[in-house]
Scaffold this active site. Sequence first.
Site, PDB file in Angstrom:
ATOM      1  N   ASP A   1     -73.349 -41.819  -2.442  1.00  0.00           N
ATOM      2  CA  ASP A   1     -72.243 -41.580  -1.528  1.00  0.00           C
ATOM      3  C   ASP A   1     -71.025 -41.283  -2.382  1.00  0.00           C
ATOM      4  O   ASP A   1     -70.402 -42.186  -2.934  1.00  0.00           O
ATOM      5  CB  ASP A   1     -72.021 -42.823  -0.648  1.00  0.00           C
ATOM      6  CG  ASP A   1     -70.760 -42.714   0.218  1.00  0.00           C
ATOM      7  OD1 ASP A   1     -70.181 -41.613   0.288  1.00  0.00           O
ATOM      8  OD2 ASP A   1     -70.363 -43.736   0.824  1.00  0.00           O
TER       9      ASP A   1
ATOM     10  N   GLU B   1     -72.634 -36.949   5.771  1.00  0.00           N
ATOM     11  CA  GLU B   1     -72.368 -38.387   5.727  1.00  0.00           C
ATOM     12  C   GLU B   1     -72.701 -39.104   7.041  1.00  0.00           C
ATOM     13  O   GLU B   1     -73.375 -40.151   7.022  1.00  0.00           O
ATOM     14  CB  GLU B   1     -70.912 -38.634   5.328  1.00  0.00           C
ATOM     15  CG  GLU B   1     -70.669 -38.344   3.841  1.00  0.00           C
ATOM     16  CD  GLU B   1     -69.211 -38.254   3.472  1.00  0.00           C
ATOM     17  OE1 GLU B   1     -68.355 -38.489   4.358  1.00  0.00           O
ATOM     18  OE2 GLU B   1     -68.900 -37.942   2.301  1.00  0.00           O
TER      19      GLU B   1
END
Length: 569
Positions: free
Chosen positions: A6, A145
């Site tokens: 991430d 995401e």
Amino acid sequence: MIIGIDLGTTNSLVSVWRDGQVELIPNALGDMLTPSVVGLDADGAVLVGLAARERLITHPQLTAAVFKRYMGSDRKTLLGSQAFRPEELSALVLKSLKADAERYLGEPVEEAVITVPAYFSDAQRKATKIAGQLAGLKVERLVNEPTAAALAYGLHQSEPESRFLVFDLGGGTFDISILELFEGVMEVRASAGDNFLGGEDFSEALIDGFIAAVGKQHGLTDKTADPAVYQNLRKQAEQAKRALTGAPTATMTVLHAGEPLSWTLSDGDFLKLCEPLLKRLREPIEKALRDSRLKAIDLDQVVLAGGATRKPLVRKLVAKLFGRMPAMNLNPDEVVARGAAVMAGLKARDVALSEVVMTDVCPYSLGIEVSEQLGPGRFQPGFYLPIIERNSVVPISREQIVSTIVDNQPALHVSIFQGESRLVKDNIFLGELILPVPPRPAGQISVAVRFTYDVNGLLEAEMTVAETGEKHRLLIEDNPGVLSPEQIEERLAALAKLKIHPRELLPNATLLARADRLYQQLLGEQRQWLAQETARFQAVLESQDEALILPARTELKQFLDEIEGDGWL
């Protein structure tokens, strides 16, 4: 081994799918979150993470943050005398995460799944892949995401069928995705977002409020005039946001021109400052619901992702919009990284994930510039013809037929854009192809324009001249601001020459950077005590005896914690 990353605006995380479950990987300091901050130390060595972030206040000219917002552009950030592009700074963060993963797993790591905001453009996605390449990683997949968050959340769902919305508000970006889970298939129905709306903007609202309330009357009128004061204000804003999650008031204090300035604000003051930002959160939600042909009442759950969703005012807004409290089963800071690990497991074809199927969508429309006829022989250029509509399931391939508009036209100029506006000037230019065509009367030469958009969000355009069968392909690589293959090789060589701060010494460097920052903020006896404690720790470091350094480091950390708490994280 494929890792999941991430790569965030404010913080980044690395994870792995192993033994049938997600494992978050700690960094050299034992933390899961690594601040997305890069700096140079006194010797010119690269610092990444908390050590760099601590130096934002003390050494603003040698430190960079929030560079993810400029991915896909040719913006340069000066650290001392060295200039870095956004993808190079991101590569240094990725390289640090890669090193953490290799230490944790005990084996080399060469492949990764990296998450990106759903609303990242083609250029921004390419820049992210280039950042991975510069960090020595083969990027197996870019995953949106909110899709990653949904994938992590979906594994925790007990119901075989459900519809849920992922509300992903990170440090720099805001994404909305609406998904449907049924019979092991997780399908994205619609995505929308804002690439310049996130927790950093809430901090900026507080900084603006501070300057309006107490700064202007004391000569602090421009928040960017003094980089050190600005970075201190940012830190105070972060701490105020956190304080307001559990208290009705918070106080921001900075030192300006030798004078401490303080402002105490209430949660009502914070809400008033953030009203324009809260209004901006509504539009992507409404857009995603329209595109999915669903109403809020049709959703079974609203899932939060991104650290900025910890704010009570954001959670209250979500509850008000959807008439229910959002699901908070998973840590919002970690949920995207968990989903990245799941996607890595899917890419590695892990048996435990054999029942899971994931589909995604193209979050924006892709098309070409065309001319429209306004009268006999009169054509006006600049109009947008969408070929792939937003929220089409990917991978996808679509075709449109266009034709010449001028007699004996020697070539067709095909300009490619991304966006939703009727006029191309209001959309994002992606690339251009000049296609030679046989000279014929206007309208007699037609060209089939086919767009193919893959699961990584990358576009290929193919043009076929109907009369000759001649084909031309354009993989949209030469976006303005995106490095060419030759430039990538050049930057790889430059990055390889950089001196990286030793990982094993990072805890000491981080603690000293924190002590330096606090020294600048304190006054009087506290400042003197801190100077003495810091000098004592530096003397122990000179011994190079780890048996002495470890307890001394613990002692100094406890001293700093007593002064300011646990810092930013």
